[in-house]
Design a protein around this motif. Structure first.
Motif, mmCIF file in Angstrom:
data_model
loop_
_atom_site.group_PDB
_atom_site.id
_atom_site.type_symbol
_atom_site.label_atom_id
_atom_site.label_comp_id
_atom_site.label_asym_id
_atom_site.label_seq_id
_atom_site.Cartn_x
_atom_site.Cartn_y
_atom_site.Cartn_z
ATOM 1 N N LEU A 15 26.340 14.543 -1.263
ATOM 2 C CA LEU A 15 25.764 14.269 -0.093
ATOM 3 C C LEU A 15 24.575 13.448 0.103
ATOM 4 C CD1 LEU A 15 26.291 18.098 0.864
ATOM 5 C CD2 LEU A 15 27.862 15.895 1.413
ATOM 6 N N ILE A 16 23.527 13.548 -0.771
ATOM 7 C CA ILE A 16 22.503 12.644 -0.416
ATOM 8 C C ILE A 16 23.124 10.951 -0.887
ATOM 9 C CG2 ILE A 16 21.615 12.478 -2.907
ATOM 10 C CD1 ILE A 16 19.496 12.671 0.302
ATOM 11 N N ALA A 17 24.024 10.778 -1.453
ATOM 12 C CA ALA A 17 24.649 9.541 -1.787
ATOM 13 C C ALA A 17 25.362 8.906 -0.376
ATOM 14 C CB ALA A 17 25.594 9.492 -2.955
ATOM 15 N N LEU A 18 25.636 9.704 0.684
ATOM 16 C CA LEU A 18 25.937 9.424 1.912
ATOM 17 C C LEU A 18 25.027 8.724 2.713
ATOM 18 C CD1 LEU A 18 28.083 12.623 2.861
ATOM 19 C CD2 LEU A 18 29.063 10.145 2.216
ATOM 20 N N ILE A 19 23.620 9.079 2.316
ATOM 21 C CA ILE A 19 22.264 8.548 3.033
ATOM 22 C C ILE A 19 21.868 7.420 2.495
ATOM 23 C CG2 ILE A 19 20.076 8.972 3.835
ATOM 24 C CD1 ILE A 19 20.934 11.922 4.054
ATOM 25 N N THR A 20 21.768 7.552 0.806
ATOM 26 C CA THR A 20 21.390 6.396 0.056
ATOM 27 C C THR A 20 21.768 6.471 -1.299
ATOM 28 O OG1 THR A 20 19.363 5.295 -0.688
ATOM 29 C CG2 THR A 20 19.036 7.671 -0.432
ATOM 30 N N ARG A 21 21.853 5.396 -1.957
ATOM 31 C CA ARG A 21 22.512 5.556 -3.426
ATOM 32 C C ARG A 21 21.167 5.297 -4.376
ATOM 33 N NH1 ARG A 21 27.465 6.651 -3.974
ATOM 34 N NH2 ARG A 21 28.896 5.821 -2.316
ATOM 35 N N ASP A 22 19.968 4.834 -3.804
ATOM 36 C CA ASP A 22 18.832 4.662 -4.513
ATOM 37 C C ASP A 22 17.906 5.795 -4.460
ATOM 38 O OD1 ASP A 22 16.757 3.345 -5.675
ATOM 39 O OD2 ASP A 22 15.852 2.627 -3.681
ATOM 40 N N PHE A 23 18.415 6.617 -5.437
ATOM 41 C CA PHE A 23 17.744 7.749 -5.647
ATOM 42 C C PHE A 23 17.906 8.246 -7.147
ATOM 43 C CE2 PHE A 23 21.892 9.302 -4.795
ATOM 44 C CZ PHE A 23 22.027 10.513 -5.641
ATOM 45 N N ILE A 24 16.984 9.185 -7.702
ATOM 46 C CA ILE A 24 17.231 9.844 -9.148
ATOM 47 C C ILE A 24 16.942 11.522 -8.910
ATOM 48 C CG2 ILE A 24 16.426 7.730 -10.512
ATOM 49 C CD1 ILE A 24 13.717 9.121 -10.783
ATOM 50 N N VAL A 25 17.614 11.799 -9.860
ATOM 51 C CA VAL A 25 17.837 13.479 -9.810
ATOM 52 C C VAL A 25 16.889 14.051 -11.023
ATOM 53 C CG1 VAL A 25 19.090 15.686 -10.435
ATOM 54 C CG2 VAL A 25 20.002 13.538 -9.266
ATOM 55 N N ARG A 26 15.789 14.851 -10.540
ATOM 56 C CA ARG A 26 14.802 15.538 -11.351
ATOM 57 C C ARG A 26 14.678 16.874 -10.885
ATOM 58 N NH1 ARG A 26 10.662 10.812 -11.950
ATOM 59 N NH2 ARG A 26 11.754 9.651 -13.662
ATOM 60 N N PRO A 27 15.722 17.896 -11.429
ATOM 61 C CA PRO A 27 15.606 19.276 -10.939
ATOM 62 C C PRO A 27 14.184 19.817 -11.227
ATOM 63 C CG PRO A 27 17.435 18.748 -12.197
ATOM 64 C CD PRO A 27 16.545 17.789 -12.391
ATOM 65 N N SER A 28 13.763 20.710 -10.036
ATOM 66 C CA SER A 28 12.447 21.478 -10.234
ATOM 67 C C SER A 28 12.707 22.744 -11.204
ATOM 68 C CB SER A 28 12.433 22.189 -8.812
ATOM 69 O OG SER A 28 11.273 22.995 -8.700
ATOM 70 N N SER A 29 11.498 23.110 -11.776
ATOM 71 C CA SER A 29 11.302 24.075 -12.780
ATOM 72 C C SER A 29 10.846 25.232 -12.154
ATOM 73 C CB SER A 29 10.771 23.734 -13.908
ATOM 74 O OG SER A 29 9.362 23.558 -13.758
#
Length: 185
Positions: A15-29
Motif C-alpha cells: 500500500l505504501i508503494a501506491l504512494i511512493t516506491r522510494d522507501f525502505i522497511v525497518r520494523p519496530s521492536s
C-alpha cells in the motif's frame, strides 16, 4: 525522499508503494503489550506513534512512518489472534455485526511528529459456523487484527463498508498521502 516504513507487514509495503516506491522497511521492536490507551482508536494511534518514535530514534534525518491497526467490537480491542480458538472467538463476535477498524498513522523526523487515526465501519453478514471453522484452518486469520483479511476470503462476509477500504488492510492510503504531503515529503 528518505522514508522508512516501521512495519514488516507485506500489506503495508504494497500500500505504501501506491504512494511512493522510494522507501525502505525497518520494523519496530516496540513491545506492543506494554502500550495502553483509553479507547481503541487512541490505542491505534499510541501504537503507531511508539513504533515511529522507536525507529526514528535510530534514523536521524529520515521520515519514519509507523502504523498500527486494531479492530473494535463493542468497545473491545481485537488484535492479532493468539491461536485458533482466539481467532474463532473474534470471528464469532464479528459475525452478523458492524465493527470498527482503526488504523493509527504516525510520521516522525528529527523531533517532529504528526499522527492521525482513520476509522472505517465494516458490516459483516452472519458467518456459518462451518465457514468459520474452515477459515480458521487456513493461515489467513493469524497475522491480522480481528482475525480476518478483507482482501482475502473474508470478502465473502463483508456486506458493506463505510470509509476507507485500504484502512481495513492496514494503511489508509489517501490519509497517509495527505499526511506525507503536509509533513514535507
Amino acid at each position: 525522499m528518505s522514508l522508512i516504513l516501521a512495519s514488516g507487514s507485506p500489506r503495508r509495503r504494497e500500500l505504501i508503494a501506491l504512494i511512493t516506491r522510494d522507501f525502505i522497511v525497518r520494523p519496530s521492536s516496540v513491545d506492543e503489550s506494554r502500550i495502553t490507551a483509553p479507547t481503541p482508536a487512541q490505542l491505534a494511534r499510541a501504537l503507531a506513534t511508539a513504533k515511529a518514535e522507536d525507529v526514528a530514534a535510530a534514523n536521524s534525518g529520515c521520515t519514519v512512518l509507523g502504523c498500527d491497526t486494531v479492530v473494535e467490537c463493542d468497545g473491545q480491542v481485537f488484535g492479532k489472534p493468539r491461536d485458533r480458538e482466539d481467532a474463532l472467538r473474534m470471528l464469532r463476535a464479528l459475525s452478523g455485526r458492524t465493527h470498527k477498524v482503526h488504523t493509527g498513522v504516525c510520521l516522525c523526523r528529527d523531533g517532529r511528529m504528526t499522527a492521525a487515526v482513520e476509522t472505517t465501519l465494516v458490516h459483516f453478514a452472519s458467518i456459518p459456523e462451518s465457514e468459520l471453522q474452515a477459515y480458521a484452518d487456513t493461515d489467513e486469520p493469524y497475522d491480522k487484527a480481528g482475525a480476518y483479511a478483507i482482501q482475502g476470503r473474508a470478502a465473502l462476509w463483508c456486506s458493506g463498508i463505510e470509509g476507507c477500504y485500504y484502512n481495513i488492510m492496514g494503511l489508509p492510503v489517501h490519509r497517509t498521502a495527505q499526511l506525507l504531503a503536509a509533513f514535507g515529503e
